[in-house]
Design a protein around this motif. Sequence first.
Motif, PDB file in Angstrom:
ATOM      1  N   PRO A 289       0.791  -1.239   0.000  1.00  0.00           N
ATOM      2  CA  PRO A 289       0.000   0.000   0.000  1.00  0.00           C
ATOM      3  C   PRO A 289       0.821   1.286   0.000  1.00  0.00           C
ATOM      4  CG  PRO A 289      -0.014  -0.989   2.180  1.00  0.00           C
ATOM      5  CD  PRO A 289       0.676  -1.973   1.278  1.00  0.00           C
ATOM      6  N   ASP A 290       2.158   1.188  -0.100  1.00  0.00           N
ATOM      7  CA  ASP A 290       2.983   2.396  -0.136  1.00  0.00           C
ATOM      8  C   ASP A 290       2.969   3.067  -1.510  1.00  0.00           C
ATOM      9  OD1 ASP A 290       4.398   0.338  -1.315  1.00  0.00           O
ATOM     10  OD2 ASP A 290       6.320   0.837  -0.389  1.00  0.00           O
ATOM     11  N   LEU A 291       2.529   2.339  -2.561  1.00  0.00           N
ATOM     12  CA  LEU A 291       2.409   2.918  -3.901  1.00  0.00           C
ATOM     13  C   LEU A 291       1.139   2.365  -4.538  1.00  0.00           C
ATOM     14  CD1 LEU A 291       3.764   4.769  -6.016  1.00  0.00           C
ATOM     15  CD2 LEU A 291       4.773   2.705  -7.018  1.00  0.00           C
ATOM     16  N   VAL A 292       0.172   3.243  -4.742  1.00  0.00           N
ATOM     17  CA  VAL A 292      -1.126   2.814  -5.281  1.00  0.00           C
ATOM     18  C   VAL A 292      -1.545   3.693  -6.455  1.00  0.00           C
ATOM     19  CG1 VAL A 292      -1.900   1.867  -3.065  1.00  0.00           C
ATOM     20  CG2 VAL A 292      -2.398   4.259  -3.638  1.00  0.00           C
ATOM     21  N   TRP A 293      -2.355   3.124  -7.336  1.00  0.00           N
ATOM     22  CA  TRP A 293      -2.878   3.855  -8.494  1.00  0.00           C
ATOM     23  C   TRP A 293      -4.240   4.416  -8.151  1.00  0.00           C
ATOM     24  CZ3 TRP A 293      -0.806   5.523 -12.919  1.00  0.00           C
ATOM     25  CH2 TRP A 293      -1.665   5.958 -13.939  1.00  0.00           C
ATOM     26  N   ARG A 294      -4.424   5.723  -8.393  1.00  0.00           N
ATOM     27  CA  ARG A 294      -5.696   6.374  -8.119  1.00  0.00           C
ATOM     28  C   ARG A 294      -6.162   7.132  -9.369  1.00  0.00           C
ATOM     29  NH1 ARG A 294      -5.931   3.100  -4.990  1.00  0.00           N
ATOM     30  NH2 ARG A 294      -6.101   3.210  -2.710  1.00  0.00           N
ATOM     31  N   GLU A 303       3.064   6.805   4.883  1.00  0.00           N
ATOM     32  CA  GLU A 303       2.474   6.284   6.127  1.00  0.00           C
ATOM     33  C   GLU A 303       2.356   4.766   6.126  1.00  0.00           C
ATOM     34  OE1 GLU A 303      -1.087   7.729   3.561  1.00  0.00           O
ATOM     35  OE2 GLU A 303       1.036   8.240   3.908  1.00  0.00           O
ATOM     36  N   TYR A 304       2.460   4.138   4.954  1.00  0.00           N
ATOM     37  CA  TYR A 304       2.376   2.682   4.864  1.00  0.00           C
ATOM     38  C   TYR A 304       3.747   2.024   4.735  1.00  0.00           C
ATOM     39  CZ  TYR A 304      -2.660   3.122   4.286  1.00  0.00           C
ATOM     40  OH  TYR A 304      -4.000   3.400   4.488  1.00  0.00           O
ATOM     41  N   SER A 305       4.802   2.824   4.714  1.00  0.00           N
ATOM     42  CA  SER A 305       6.150   2.284   4.574  1.00  0.00           C
ATOM     43  C   SER A 305       6.733   1.927   5.936  1.00  0.00           C
ATOM     44  CB  SER A 305       7.058   3.299   3.882  1.00  0.00           C
ATOM     45  OG  SER A 305       8.396   2.837   3.860  1.00  0.00           O
ATOM     46  N   HIS A 306       7.466   0.819   5.976  1.00  0.00           N
ATOM     47  CA  HIS A 306       8.180   0.425   7.189  1.00  0.00           C
ATOM     48  C   HIS A 306       9.686   0.647   7.041  1.00  0.00           C
ATOM     49  CE1 HIS A 306       5.070  -1.621   9.748  1.00  0.00           C
ATOM     50  NE2 HIS A 306       4.401  -1.490   8.607  1.00  0.00           N
ATOM     51  N   ASP A 307      10.080   1.324   5.962  1.00  0.00           N
ATOM     52  CA  ASP A 307      11.484   1.662   5.745  1.00  0.00           C
ATOM     53  C   ASP A 307      11.753   2.994   6.446  1.00  0.00           C
ATOM     54  OD1 ASP A 307      13.994   2.459   4.768  1.00  0.00           O
ATOM     55  OD2 ASP A 307      13.689   1.336   2.905  1.00  0.00           O
ATOM     56  N   LYS A 308      12.359   2.942   7.605  1.00  0.00           N
ATOM     57  CA  LYS A 308      12.504   4.126   8.454  1.00  0.00           C
ATOM     58  C   LYS A 308      13.312   5.232   7.778  1.00  0.00           C
ATOM     59  CE  LYS A 308      12.082   1.482  12.736  1.00  0.00           C
ATOM     60  NZ  LYS A 308      12.746   1.046  13.994  1.00  0.00           N
ATOM     61  N   GLN A 309      14.330   4.868   7.014  1.00  0.00           N
ATOM     62  CA  GLN A 309      15.152   5.890   6.371  1.00  0.00           C
ATOM     63  C   GLN A 309      14.400   6.597   5.260  1.00  0.00           C
ATOM     64  OE1 GLN A 309      19.279   4.976   5.430  1.00  0.00           O
ATOM     65  NE2 GLN A 309      19.167   3.124   6.652  1.00  0.00           N
ATOM     66  N   ARG A 335      13.523 -14.148 -17.236  1.00  0.00           N
ATOM     67  CA  ARG A 335      12.620 -14.818 -18.163  1.00  0.00           C
ATOM     68  C   ARG A 335      11.168 -14.391 -17.993  1.00  0.00           C
ATOM     69  NH1 ARG A 335      14.495 -19.674 -20.545  1.00  0.00           N
ATOM     70  NH2 ARG A 335      16.675 -20.129 -20.038  1.00  0.00           N
ATOM     71  N   GLY A 336      10.822 -13.932 -16.801  1.00  0.00           N
ATOM     72  CA  GLY A 336       9.439 -13.546 -16.592  1.00  0.00           C
ATOM     73  C   GLY A 336       9.217 -12.871 -15.254  1.00  0.00           C
ATOM     74  N   MET A 337       8.085 -12.154 -15.148  1.00  0.00           N
ATOM     75  CA  MET A 337       7.743 -11.442 -13.918  1.00  0.00           C
ATOM     76  C   MET A 337       6.234 -11.549 -13.675  1.00  0.00           C
ATOM     77  SD  MET A 337       8.756  -9.734 -11.283  1.00  0.00           S
ATOM     78  CE  MET A 337      10.479  -9.574 -11.794  1.00  0.00           C
ATOM     79  N   ARG A 338       5.899 -11.876 -12.429  1.00  0.00           N
ATOM     80  CA  ARG A 338       4.506 -11.938 -12.002  1.00  0.00           C
ATOM     81  C   ARG A 338       4.260 -10.794 -11.030  1.00  0.00           C
ATOM     82  NH1 ARG A 338       3.560 -17.074 -14.064  1.00  0.00           N
ATOM     83  NH2 ARG A 338       1.325 -16.749 -13.734  1.00  0.00           N
ATOM     84  N   MET A 339       3.033 -10.297 -10.979  1.00  0.00           N
ATOM     85  CA  MET A 339       2.714  -9.142 -10.133  1.00  0.00           C
ATOM     86  C   MET A 339       1.411  -9.354  -9.390  1.00  0.00           C
ATOM     87  SD  MET A 339       3.514  -6.061 -12.799  1.00  0.00           S
ATOM     88  CE  MET A 339       4.009  -6.911 -14.284  1.00  0.00           C
ATOM     89  N   TYR A 340       1.339  -8.702  -8.232  1.00  0.00           N
ATOM     90  CA  TYR A 340       0.100  -8.668  -7.450  1.00  0.00           C
ATOM     91  C   TYR A 340       0.145  -7.417  -6.584  1.00  0.00           C
ATOM     92  CZ  TYR A 340      -3.252  -9.515  -3.728  1.00  0.00           C
ATOM     93  OH  TYR A 340      -4.280  -9.371  -2.827  1.00  0.00           O
ATOM     94  N   SER A 341      -0.984  -6.725  -6.456  1.00  0.00           N
ATOM     95  CA  SER A 341      -1.069  -5.574  -5.553  1.00  0.00           C
ATOM     96  C   SER A 341      -2.092  -5.854  -4.469  1.00  0.00           C
ATOM     97  CB  SER A 341      -1.470  -4.304  -6.318  1.00  0.00           C
ATOM     98  OG  SER A 341      -1.660  -3.228  -5.407  1.00  0.00           O
ATOM     99  N   THR A 342      -1.748  -5.452  -3.251  1.00  0.00           N
ATOM    100  CA  THR A 342      -2.687  -5.617  -2.132  1.00  0.00           C
ATOM    101  C   THR A 342      -3.824  -4.608  -2.210  1.00  0.00           C
ATOM    102  OG1 THR A 342      -1.373  -4.114  -0.751  1.00  0.00           O
ATOM    103  CG2 THR A 342      -0.855  -6.473  -0.619  1.00  0.00           C
ATOM    104  N   ASP A 343      -3.701  -3.611  -3.074  1.00  0.00           N
ATOM    105  CA  ASP A 343      -4.723  -2.573  -3.247  1.00  0.00           C
ATOM    106  C   ASP A 343      -5.601  -2.922  -4.448  1.00  0.00           C
ATOM    107  OD1 ASP A 343      -5.705   0.357  -2.793  1.00  0.00           O
ATOM    108  OD2 ASP A 343      -5.165   0.267  -4.936  1.00  0.00           O
ATOM    109  N   ALA A 344      -6.920  -2.935  -4.252  1.00  0.00           N
ATOM    110  CA  ALA A 344      -7.852  -3.400  -5.287  1.00  0.00           C
ATOM    111  C   ALA A 344      -7.778  -2.562  -6.569  1.00  0.00           C
ATOM    112  CB  ALA A 344      -9.278  -3.412  -4.740  1.00  0.00           C
ATOM    113  N   GLU A 345      -7.746  -1.238  -6.436  1.00  0.00           N
ATOM    114  CA  GLU A 345      -7.723  -0.401  -7.634  1.00  0.00           C
ATOM    115  C   GLU A 345      -6.411  -0.569  -8.403  1.00  0.00           C
ATOM    116  OE1 GLU A 345      -8.149   4.308  -9.002  1.00  0.00           O
ATOM    117  OE2 GLU A 345      -8.807   3.693  -6.997  1.00  0.00           O
TER     118      GLU A 345
END
Length: 357
Positions: A289-294, A303-309, A335-345
């Motif tokens: 959820p740190d990068l979503v399409w709107r 606010e959704y990132s756990h990377d403190k730096q 050879r290939g890449m699969r994708m999934y987003s936790t955000d529905a949109e």
Amino acid sequence: MSGVRAQITANTLIPTLVEQHFFEYGYHASKAEVRSWERSVAVLVAGARAPRVQKLFTYYNNFINSEPNDLDVLICDEAHRIRETSTNRFTRAIHRTDRPQVEELIDAARVPVFLLDEDQIVKPTERGSVEEIRRAAERMGCTFKVVSLDGQFRCGGSQAYDYWVQRLLELKPGGPITWEGDEAFEVSVDDGPSIIETRLQRMLEDGYSARIAAGYCWSWSTPENGEPLAEDISIGGWRRPWNNPKSTKHGEAPGREFWATDPAGFGQIGCVYTAQGFEYDYGAVIFGPDLVWRTDHWVARPEYSHDKQVKKADRTAFDRAIRNTYKVLLTRGMRGMRMYSTDAETQEFLRSLVEAN
């Protein structure tokens, strides 16, 4: 230049320079890559003994007090990861300095070589750009030359996919475009991480390498002796651990430096810091959820990132760092890449681009 082109260049340069005695130290930013290079160069350099190989590789901040022109050639791989200065909390007071790290590296050798890809800058503190190096060279009165490596080796040589990823993340102008397909590279969007894992497991059984990586959107537990790695990543009923954060094995999980290369690494989910600089046959990326399409644009959400730096950066710097992070992760597969987003949109958006073909 891309990471793979840089690696091929360095793999060619290092053994040649060592054998001709023009080269004393290699140079690398990431501990994971240093350990991997030490293994590789022990094979590439005929007759190299372990101590000699280990002396070839060191870290950027180790040149904080080096003598000018102490080396003949200094190869700075992953140079986009150069920091503002070499001083950190571990630096002894007597060695602390505000001198730019890039100047220390230029000063350390008669011929410093910087291999970099500006789209792989994933922290706001990283300063390794062509312009930054150019300005430093001019300040120091050095001759500066840019050599572009135009061949495409990343992603199985698929220029179409590499370009598609840059357009997808709007790292190139024009906005996202439909994936038109490429015989050299397979792209898919799956309904969930369990489906991804099952399909990649089949690739492993067929003799290919495969890994799953994710955005840094979940906490990272400290391993406990005698206990398995905590399953910090939870998506619906699917739970998996991050890669082992230690340098040594934890149970069957390899040390973090070897997550991308040890077959046992498939059981954990990697992050940008263990994936950067490495490739595997088939990859998968979980967009958090740190990068979503709107509607018609990407929204970076610290606010959704756990990377403190990274999350401490201003909005503009965070936005660029997080897009570069996903660019790095999306270009690890050969050879290939699969994708999934936790955000529905976002998931629907990705599916519309890939399945429209």
